[in-house]
Structures are given as C-alpha cells and as structure tokens.
Design an enzyme around this catalytic site. Structure first.
Site, PDB file in Angstrom:
ATOM      1  N   LYS A 215       0.832  -1.211   0.000  1.00  0.00           N
ATOM      2  CA  LYS A 215       0.000   0.000   0.000  1.00  0.00           C
ATOM      3  C   LYS A 215       0.867   1.261   0.000  1.00  0.00           C
ATOM      4  O   LYS A 215       2.018   1.268   0.430  1.00  0.00           O
ATOM      5  CB  LYS A 215      -0.948  -0.007   1.208  1.00  0.00           C
ATOM      6  CG  LYS A 215      -2.001  -1.121   1.161  1.00  0.00           C
ATOM      7  CD  LYS A 215      -3.013  -0.901   0.069  1.00  0.00           C
ATOM      8  CE  LYS A 215      -4.010  -2.056  -0.059  1.00  0.00           C
ATOM      9  NZ  LYS A 215      -4.975  -2.110   1.035  1.00  0.00           N
ATOM     10  N   ARG A 251      -3.934 -10.356   3.735  1.00  0.00           N
ATOM     11  CA  ARG A 251      -4.112 -10.434   2.283  1.00  0.00           C
ATOM     12  C   ARG A 251      -2.855  -9.859   1.634  1.00  0.00           C
ATOM     13  O   ARG A 251      -2.533  -8.678   1.823  1.00  0.00           O
ATOM     14  CB  ARG A 251      -5.358  -9.647   1.878  1.00  0.00           C
ATOM     15  CG  ARG A 251      -5.671  -9.656   0.383  1.00  0.00           C
ATOM     16  CD  ARG A 251      -6.930  -8.844   0.101  1.00  0.00           C
ATOM     17  NE  ARG A 251      -7.265  -8.866  -1.316  1.00  0.00           N
ATOM     18  CZ  ARG A 251      -6.782  -8.009  -2.223  1.00  0.00           C
ATOM     19  NH1 ARG A 251      -5.930  -7.062  -1.834  1.00  0.00           N
ATOM     20  NH2 ARG A 251      -7.150  -8.097  -3.489  1.00  0.00           N
TER      21      ARG A 251
END
Length: 272
Positions: A215, A251
C-alpha cells in the site's frame, strides 16, 4: 520445530485485471492467472483471493458480465485441481453468486454489502463467509482528501453497523469478517492509526482481515520512496504487527515471504 504460536491465514492475491495498482495486466491471461494461483498455493497460501475488477484509487468500474467472464473460469480451474479456500473479491452480488457457484466460499466485499440494495440478502442466501471492509466513498474518489474526526471510532462504528445489517438480512454472525480497509480512503496517518488500533478491532469479536500489502502509506514512510513492487519490507512489518494483534488473515501479494516471516514469528513465540 513446530510453532506453538498461532499465525494468521495467508490470503494470496490473484488479480485477473488489466489495471490493478501493483500487478495489473500480469495475470489477465487465463493461463497466466492459473499459473500464478498454483504458484501461490505451492508457496503456502491458505486462501486465494480472486479479483476481476481493480479497486485501486481512481479505478473505473467493470460491467458484471465482464467481471464474471474473468473470474469464473479461473475459480473453476483452481477448484478442479485444489481444495484451497477461494475468495471472490467483488462488490457486485451477481459476480459473488457466479463465483460461489463456481466454488468460492468467501465473498470479500470492499463495499461491505452496499453496492446493491439486495446485497445483504444475497450474501445470506449464498451462505458463504463475508468480509465487510471499510471504504470511504468509492474507488474512483476515495483518495480525494479523505477526512475523519476520529478515524478509528468512525471505521469501528461503520463496520459494526454493516455487520448488524448483514445479520438482520440473515447472514450468520460466525460467517462475518471485518476489514478496516487500509488505503481505502485514508491518508498515511489514518492508516497508521488503524494499524495501531487492530487490537481494538479484534475485540469486537469478529475475525479481522488485514490488507496492507504494497500500500502507498509504505512509500510515504520510506525516506527513499518506493514503487509498488519495492514495498515488501513495509508490507511484512505491517502484517507481523497484525499477527501480534491477533488478526485472522492477511491479504498479500508476496505469499512466500509472508509465510516465511509468519512462520519465524510464530516459532519465536512458541519458543518463549
């Protein structure tokens, strides 16, 4: 050595899309997607998360029929040769229905069953596990100056409300997972606050899915900056923190490295 310290399940990402933020286009070809799925299984993935529509910031929507055409053949191919758990990453009830019919057992919904009015009822009908994620706005606009008065309290209240809505529609409580939505309508400061608050989210009594892999907040913290493919260290740090906080699954794009990191982390805890 056998670990006595429980580790989160590892959910490996397979994006059958041309435009996902990290691996868009790499696995759009069905053969390449199946090869990647098999690779992640071999590397130790406990769950495969199959997505046919990008939810990166600024992403454009994909028609349900196109999304189904991307994901269903892959799910069927995986199910023909493996009993690994399969999750469908979609906002659309029609896609979830087709994916579950093909063998998926988890609906991973970044819209938390808000995309369509009947989404909660369809989730109940399907009887699969459901991941309810917090997202501010929609993918096309979620990073346009996101603001909160108290990001942790607001995300917590949203997730609880969506869980209650799902249960009111008939989804069994034990089927519900929560995801604070790292990077989905949050600044780096918001993301750090949510990561620090993971024990608070776990205390809500639902399994927590953490998705911090590659991210942008990692690049924001790196003094050298980092493109998506160069954020492994930050991803591992976030997911090890999640493991310590008791999340149920992480994840990730980098399954092999994550499994190794969590195995060592678990072994250290077991030795102590």
């Amino acid at each position: 050595m056998t670990s006595q310290h429980p580790r989160p399940r590892v959910m490996g990402i397979v994006n059958v899309t041309p435009d996902s933020f990290s691996d868009g286009g790499r696995f759009l070809d069905p053969g390449a997607a199946l090869d990647q799925a098999r690779r992640l299984i071999d590397q130790g993935a406990d769950i495969l998360d199959i997505g046919g529509e990008s939810t990166r910031p600024g992403a454009t929507p994909v028609p349900a029929a196109e999304e189904i055409a991307r994901v269903v053949p892959l799910i069927e191919a995986i199910r023909a040769t493996s009993d690994v758990a399969v999750s469908i990453d979609t906002m659309k009830p029609a896609v979830a229905r087709a994916a579950v019919a093909a063998g998926a057992t988890i609906w991973n919904d970044v819209a938390a069953l808000r995309f369509a009015p009947d989404a909660p009822e369809i989730a109940a009908e399907l009887g699969c596990e459901v991941v309810l994620m917090h997202m501010l706005g929609e993918p096309g606009t979620m990073q346009d100056a996101p603001r909160y008065d108290d990001v942790v309290a607001e995300v917590e209240a949203f997730l609880l409300a969506r869980a209650f809505t799902a249960m009111a529609a008939g989804v069994a409580r034990e089927k519900i997972w929560l995801d604070p939505g790292i990077g989905f309508g949050k600044t780096p400061t918001h993301n750090l606050a949510l990561l620090a608050a993971l024990p608070r989210f776990k205390a809500l009594g639902y399994p927590i899915l953490l998705g911090a892999s590659r991210k942008r907040f990692i690049a924001a913290l790196d003094p050298l900056g980092a493109e998506a493919g160069d954020r492994l260290g930050g991803s591992l740090a976030a997911h090890l923190h999640g493991a310590a906080a008791g999340v149920a699954a992480v994840r990730v794009h980098d399954v092999r490295e994550t499994v190794q990191a969590l195995t060592v982390w678990g072994a250290i805890g077991g030795a102590g």
